[in-house]
Structure formats: structure tokens, C-alpha cells
Write a protein that holds these residues in place. Sequence first.
Motif, PDB file in Angstrom:
ATOM      1  N   ARG A 118      32.535  23.039   1.021  1.00  0.00           N
ATOM      2  CA  ARG A 118      33.379  22.982   2.223  1.00  0.00           C
ATOM      3  C   ARG A 118      34.480  21.932   2.070  1.00  0.00           C
ATOM      4  NH1 ARG A 118      31.226  22.691   8.411  1.00  0.00           N
ATOM      5  NH2 ARG A 118      33.261  22.929   9.361  1.00  0.00           N
ATOM      6  N   ARG A 119      34.140  20.798   1.498  1.00  0.00           N
ATOM      7  CA  ARG A 119      35.151  19.752   1.304  1.00  0.00           C
ATOM      8  C   ARG A 119      36.231  20.213   0.333  1.00  0.00           C
ATOM      9  NH1 ARG A 119      31.521  14.239   1.017  1.00  0.00           N
ATOM     10  NH2 ARG A 119      31.065  14.179   3.237  1.00  0.00           N
ATOM     11  N   ARG A 121      37.207  23.279  -0.183  1.00  0.00           N
ATOM     12  CA  ARG A 121      38.039  24.278   0.502  1.00  0.00           C
ATOM     13  C   ARG A 121      39.014  23.593   1.454  1.00  0.00           C
ATOM     14  NH1 ARG A 121      33.770  29.055   2.008  1.00  0.00           N
ATOM     15  NH2 ARG A 121      33.512  29.837  -0.126  1.00  0.00           N
ATOM     16  N   ARG A 122      38.553  22.614   2.171  1.00  0.00           N
ATOM     17  CA  ARG A 122      39.459  21.886   3.077  1.00  0.00           C
ATOM     18  C   ARG A 122      40.540  21.150   2.300  1.00  0.00           C
ATOM     19  NH1 ARG A 122      35.977  19.128   7.933  1.00  0.00           N
ATOM     20  NH2 ARG A 122      35.475  21.062   9.006  1.00  0.00           N
TER      21      ARG A 122
END
Length: 127
Positions: A118-119, A121-122
Motif C-alpha cells: 500500500r505504501r 502504491r501511494r
Amino acid sequence: MSASNGSGDRRSAGEIRRDIEHTREELARTAAALAERADVKARAHEKVDETRARITGRMHDARAKVTGGAASARDATPDGVVQGAQQAAGTARQNPVPVALIAGVAAGMLLGYLVAVRRRRRAALWD
């Protein structure tokens, strides 16, 4: 007070009243149809209900396939594998602490992986 209907015939008052009533009924049906089309909220609810029904049907189909697949897989599984799984389950019931510890470590690793993904992707979105 009589009027002609276009063919030169004179109509009676009763015929004119029937024509008027017929026209009113047609107008009422047309107005109701237009009101139904203009009711966006009701149409949206209908669409949601249709979609929900379609998804529920697909879910039931998928559940039936999985259940049927599980039954056929169970039938096709050799007895040795079934006995090994039963033995592993019995061992886990007798010694729940090591099993819980392994499950906790696996869950932690999975959570760490998901956070990292997730990190990334952000970070990719901000670049």
C-alpha cells in the motif's frame, strides 16, 4: 351543441362525452408514464434491486460450484492425505499454543506485506 367528427356526421352528446372520457384516460396514462420516467430516485432503487438480485444469483451459482468442487475433491483425495490432515488437526487441538504462534507470525508477515504494498502504491501516485 353538436360537432362534426370530420366525416360530416353529427355526433350526439353521449358520443362526445365518451370521446372526452377516452381522451382523459389516455392523458392520465401518458401523465403517469411520464411521472414514472421522471422519478429518478425510484428508477435508481429499481436498478439497485436488479443489480443486487443479479449479484445474489451469481453468488449462489459460485457457492454451488465451490461446494460441488469441494465434494468432488474430497472424493478424489487419497485416504493417506485425509488421514494426514486429520492427524494434523488433532495435533493442533492438543497443542494450540504452537499453532497459534505460527498463525500469529504468518498473519504479521501478511500484514507487513500488505502495508508495504500500500505504501508503494501511494508513493507511486505522488511521484
